[in-house]
Design a protein around this motif. Structure first.
Motif: not given
Length: 231
Positions: A14-15, A123-126, A150-152
C-alpha cells in the motif's frame, strides 16, 4: 554471472508503486538476476492477486516472488504454478480464514503510526508527513518527497477479504523482519514468520527496507533465488 534461470517478481504494498523496488532491482540485475515489478491496482485483494497472476503468466521458468507489507497477502494468495519460493519483506501474511486487517491489528500501534481512514471513495491515503515519521523514517528528505508523490491509495476492500489456504503452507518462504517498523509491529512480524516456518532474517530497518536497507533485502532474495537455482 547469473545464478540460474530463476526470475524474481517484486510486489509493492500500500501507498507505493513498483518504483519502491528500484534499488533492489538494480542490485539484482548486477548479479545477473532478472527482476520484474508487478503493478497492483490496490482495489481489492482479488483484483491484486489477478494482477500479480498476469505478471507471472509473462515469465517462463521458475519464479521467486517477494512482497512488501500488504503484498504479503497477495503473494500468498497466488496459485501460479511457476512460483517456487516466497520472500516476505516487513509483510503481512494472513492464514486461511484471516484478513489483512486481522493480522495488521494484532499488534499494538506505534506511537508515531498515523490515523488511517478511507475517503469518500473508499480509498485509504497515507498522510504526507507519515512518510517521514512512520513509512520510511530512515530515508532521505528527497526520498520522502518521491514516496509521497507516487503513493497509491489502498481500497478498504483490500484489507477485509478473508484468504484461502496461503501458498506459504506449500512453498519455502523467507521473511525479512524490520525491527524498527512503525506501521507493522515487529512482534506481529515475528509471530507471522514463526508460524510460517520461514527462514528469518532480522534487521534494524524501518517499514520500507527496499528503500532504506536495499542490500539486506537483496541478500534475502538472492538467498531464496540461490536455493531454488541449486535444486
Amino acid at each position: 554471472m547469473a545464478l540460474g534461470n530463476v526470475s524474481v517478481v517484486l510486489v509493492h504494498g500500500a501507498w507505493a508503486d513498483g518504483s519502491s523496488w528500484s534499488k533492489v532491482i538494480n542490485r539484482l540485475n548486477e548479479q545477473g538476476i532478472r527482476a520484474v515489478a508487478a503493478p497492483l491496482p490496490l482495489t481489492s485483494l482479488s483484483d491484486d492477486v489477478a494482477a500479480l497472476d498476469r505478471t507471472l503468466e509473462r515469465i517462463d521458468g521458475p519464479v521467486v516472488v517477494a512482497g512488501h507489507a500488504y503484498a504479503g497477502a497477495v503473494i500468498g494468495a497466488t496459485r501460479a504454478a511457476n512460483v517456487e519460493a516466497l520472500v516476505y519483506v516487513a509483510a503481512l501474511a494472513p492464514d486461511e480464514g484471516e484478513t489483512v486487517a486481522d493480522v495488521f491489528h494484532r499488534g499494538e500501534a506505534h506511537a508515531q503510526a498515523p490515523q488511517l481512514a478511507p475517503d469518500r471513495h473508499g480509498r485509504i491515503w497515507l498522510p504526507h508527513d507519515a512518510f517521514a515519521s512512520a513509512f520510511a523514517q530512515d530515508a532521505t528528505p528527497e526520498e520522502w518527497a518521491v514516496l509521497a508523490a507516487v503513493q497509491r491509495p489502498i481500497a478498504a476492500a483490500c484489507i477485509g477479504e478473508a484468504v484461502g489456504r496461503p501458498l506459504w503452507r506449500d512453498r519455502p518462504s523467507w521473511f525479512l523482519i524490520a525491527e524498527r517498523d512503525r506501521l507493522i509491529a515487529p512482534a506481529t512480524q515475528h509471530f507471522t514468520a514463526q508460524r510460517m516456518h520461514a527462514q528469518v532474517r532480522s534487521y534494524q530497518a524501518d517499514h520500507t527496507p527496499m528503500v532504506t536497507a536495499p542490500d539486506a533485502v537483496t541478500e534475502i532474495i538472492v538467498e531464496a533465488d540461490r536455493s531454488i537455482s541449486s535444486r
